[in-house]
Motif scaffolding. Structure first.
Motif, PDB file in Angstrom:
ATOM      1  N   MET A   1       8.452  -3.870 -13.864  1.00  0.00           N
ATOM      2  CA  MET A   1       7.765  -4.052 -12.565  1.00  0.00           C
ATOM      3  C   MET A   1       7.965  -3.830 -11.607  1.00  0.00           C
ATOM      4  SD  MET A   1       5.540  -6.765 -12.035  1.00  0.00           S
ATOM      5  CE  MET A   1       5.281  -7.961 -11.446  1.00  0.00           C
ATOM      6  N   GLY A   2       9.232  -3.096 -11.857  1.00  0.00           N
ATOM      7  CA  GLY A   2      10.220  -1.966 -10.289  1.00  0.00           C
ATOM      8  C   GLY A   2       8.915  -1.494 -10.052  1.00  0.00           C
ATOM      9  N   VAL A   3       8.053  -0.624 -10.995  1.00  0.00           N
ATOM     10  CA  VAL A   3       7.809   1.059 -10.580  1.00  0.00           C
ATOM     11  C   VAL A   3       6.336   0.241 -10.300  1.00  0.00           C
ATOM     12  CG1 VAL A   3       6.109   2.469 -11.657  1.00  0.00           C
ATOM     13  CG2 VAL A   3       8.319   1.870 -12.639  1.00  0.00           C
ATOM     14  N   LEU A   4       5.756  -0.791 -10.518  1.00  0.00           N
ATOM     15  CA  LEU A   4       4.718  -1.191 -10.164  1.00  0.00           C
ATOM     16  C   LEU A   4       4.848  -1.871  -8.474  1.00  0.00           C
ATOM     17  CD1 LEU A   4       2.034  -2.392 -10.136  1.00  0.00           C
ATOM     18  CD2 LEU A   4       2.376  -4.668 -10.563  1.00  0.00           C
ATOM     19  N   VAL A   5       6.175  -1.870  -8.162  1.00  0.00           N
ATOM     20  CA  VAL A   5       6.349  -2.926  -6.157  1.00  0.00           C
ATOM     21  C   VAL A   5       6.848  -2.003  -5.286  1.00  0.00           C
ATOM     22  CG1 VAL A   5       8.217  -4.251  -5.472  1.00  0.00           C
ATOM     23  CG2 VAL A   5       7.048  -5.487  -7.561  1.00  0.00           C
ATOM     24  N   GLY A   6       7.441  -0.831  -6.595  1.00  0.00           N
ATOM     25  CA  GLY A   6       7.779   0.272  -5.652  1.00  0.00           C
ATOM     26  C   GLY A   6       7.068   1.442  -5.099  1.00  0.00           C
ATOM     27  N   PHE A   7       6.266   1.751  -6.560  1.00  0.00           N
ATOM     28  CA  PHE A   7       5.442   3.026  -6.467  1.00  0.00           C
ATOM     29  C   PHE A   7       4.061   2.698  -6.489  1.00  0.00           C
ATOM     30  CE2 PHE A   7      10.045   4.398  -7.321  1.00  0.00           C
ATOM     31  CZ  PHE A   7      10.284   5.215  -6.965  1.00  0.00           C
ATOM     32  N   GLY A   8       3.312   1.542  -6.636  1.00  0.00           N
ATOM     33  CA  GLY A   8       2.405   1.165  -6.895  1.00  0.00           C
ATOM     34  C   GLY A   8       1.759   1.620  -8.553  1.00  0.00           C
ATOM     35  N   MET A   9      -0.022   0.886  -8.470  1.00  0.00           N
ATOM     36  CA  MET A   9      -0.542   1.026  -9.957  1.00  0.00           C
ATOM     37  C   MET A   9      -0.437   2.062 -10.673  1.00  0.00           C
ATOM     38  SD  MET A   9      -1.456  -1.079 -11.761  1.00  0.00           S
ATOM     39  CE  MET A   9      -1.969  -2.732 -11.295  1.00  0.00           C
ATOM     40  N   PHE A  10      -0.857   3.448 -10.212  1.00  0.00           N
ATOM     41  CA  PHE A  10      -1.131   4.832 -10.606  1.00  0.00           C
ATOM     42  C   PHE A  10       0.625   4.732 -10.910  1.00  0.00           C
ATOM     43  CE2 PHE A  10      -1.282   9.448 -10.447  1.00  0.00           C
ATOM     44  CZ  PHE A  10      -2.105   9.914 -10.802  1.00  0.00           C
ATOM     45  N   ALA A  11       1.582   5.179 -10.376  1.00  0.00           N
ATOM     46  CA  ALA A  11       2.622   5.134 -11.221  1.00  0.00           C
ATOM     47  C   ALA A  11       2.630   4.720 -12.153  1.00  0.00           C
ATOM     48  CB  ALA A  11       3.878   5.471 -10.003  1.00  0.00           C
ATOM     49  N   LEU A  12       2.546   3.278 -11.818  1.00  0.00           N
ATOM     50  CA  LEU A  12       2.665   2.986 -12.940  1.00  0.00           C
ATOM     51  C   LEU A  12       1.831   3.172 -15.056  1.00  0.00           C
ATOM     52  CD1 LEU A  12       4.123  -0.495 -14.791  1.00  0.00           C
ATOM     53  CD2 LEU A  12       2.481  -1.169 -13.542  1.00  0.00           C
ATOM     54  N   MET A  13       0.620   3.140 -14.623  1.00  0.00           N
ATOM     55  CA  MET A  13      -0.151   4.009 -15.403  1.00  0.00           C
ATOM     56  C   MET A  13       0.308   5.267 -15.906  1.00  0.00           C
ATOM     57  SD  MET A  13      -2.030   1.741 -15.852  1.00  0.00           S
ATOM     58  CE  MET A  13      -0.837   0.184 -15.792  1.00  0.00           C
ATOM     59  N   THR A  14       0.607   5.767 -15.012  1.00  0.00           N
ATOM     60  CA  THR A  14       1.138   7.331 -15.436  1.00  0.00           C
ATOM     61  C   THR A  14       2.713   7.093 -16.304  1.00  0.00           C
ATOM     62  OG1 THR A  14       0.385   8.529 -13.334  1.00  0.00           O
ATOM     63  CG2 THR A  14       2.601   9.178 -14.496  1.00  0.00           C
ATOM     64  N   THR A  15       3.179   6.245 -15.806  1.00  0.00           N
ATOM     65  CA  THR A  15       4.478   5.591 -17.000  1.00  0.00           C
ATOM     66  C   THR A  15       4.452   5.193 -17.655  1.00  0.00           C
ATOM     67  OG1 THR A  15       5.701   5.166 -14.776  1.00  0.00           O
ATOM     68  CG2 THR A  15       6.420   4.248 -17.075  1.00  0.00           C
ATOM     69  N   PHE A  16       3.577   4.293 -18.138  1.00  0.00           N
ATOM     70  CA  PHE A  16       2.884   4.059 -19.308  1.00  0.00           C
ATOM     71  C   PHE A  16       2.124   4.670 -20.401  1.00  0.00           C
ATOM     72  CE2 PHE A  16       1.907  -1.294 -17.931  1.00  0.00           C
ATOM     73  CZ  PHE A  16       3.677  -1.560 -18.461  1.00  0.00           C
ATOM     74  N   LEU A  17       1.571   6.056 -19.625  1.00  0.00           N
ATOM     75  CA  LEU A  17       0.535   6.769 -20.089  1.00  0.00           C
ATOM     76  C   LEU A  17       2.435   7.866 -21.196  1.00  0.00           C
ATOM     77  CD1 LEU A  17      -1.240   8.165 -21.195  1.00  0.00           C
ATOM     78  CD2 LEU A  17      -1.754   9.734 -19.143  1.00  0.00           C
ATOM     79  N   THR A  18       2.736   7.968 -20.416  1.00  0.00           N
ATOM     80  CA  THR A  18       3.996   9.193 -20.497  1.00  0.00           C
ATOM     81  C   THR A  18       4.507   8.649 -22.075  1.00  0.00           C
ATOM     82  OG1 THR A  18       4.102  10.321 -18.523  1.00  0.00           O
ATOM     83  CG2 THR A  18       5.824  10.568 -19.893  1.00  0.00           C
ATOM     84  N   ASN A  19       5.077   7.162 -22.137  1.00  0.00           N
ATOM     85  CA  ASN A  19       5.466   6.008 -22.777  1.00  0.00           C
ATOM     86  C   ASN A  19       4.653   6.210 -24.405  1.00  0.00           C
ATOM     87  OD1 ASN A  19       7.381   4.734 -23.804  1.00  0.00           O
ATOM     88  ND2 ASN A  19       6.679   3.253 -23.246  1.00  0.00           N
ATOM     89  N   TYR A  20       3.839   5.992 -24.003  1.00  0.00           N
ATOM     90  CA  TYR A  20       2.955   6.232 -25.265  1.00  0.00           C
ATOM     91  C   TYR A  20       3.059   7.593 -26.199  1.00  0.00           C
ATOM     92  CZ  TYR A  20      -0.877   5.071 -28.194  1.00  0.00           C
ATOM     93  OH  TYR A  20      -1.774   5.560 -29.304  1.00  0.00           O
ATOM     94  N   ILE A  21       2.869   8.915 -24.892  1.00  0.00           N
ATOM     95  CA  ILE A  21       2.745  10.050 -25.758  1.00  0.00           C
ATOM     96  C   ILE A  21       4.076  10.205 -26.120  1.00  0.00           C
ATOM     97  CG2 ILE A  21       2.409  12.510 -24.874  1.00  0.00           C
ATOM     98  CD1 ILE A  21       0.668  11.830 -22.907  1.00  0.00           C
TER      99      ILE A  21
END
Length: 69
Positions: A1-21
């Motif tokens: 949740m901190g990534v979404l608040v601090g950096f935005g939705m694109f950073a959050l989706m990139t984080t999820f994609l990298t974690n999934y990979i």
């Protein structure tokens, strides 16, 4: 949740994609395994995305700053 608040939705989706990979990519230190090349390509993809993110964030400035002698 901190990534979404601090950096935005694109950073959050990139984080999820990298974690999934990383979690689902079949990483192994045993290169005789059948899925070892796939894991290496996925890690190269993550590293290339990080390198491009660094390059793009510099916005035309020198990559490592200005060296003064």
């Amino acid at each position: 949740m901190g990534v979404l608040v601090g950096f935005g939705m694109f950073a959050l989706m990139t984080t999820f994609l990298t974690n999934y990979i990383v979690m689902q990519g079949g990483m192994t230190a045993d290169f005789s395994r059948l899925y070892a090349p796939t894991g290496l390509w996925l890690m190269a993809l993550v590293a290339a995305a990080a390198a491009f993110g660094f390059y793009a964030s510099r916005a035309g400035e020198p990559l490592f700053g200005k060296f003064e002698t």
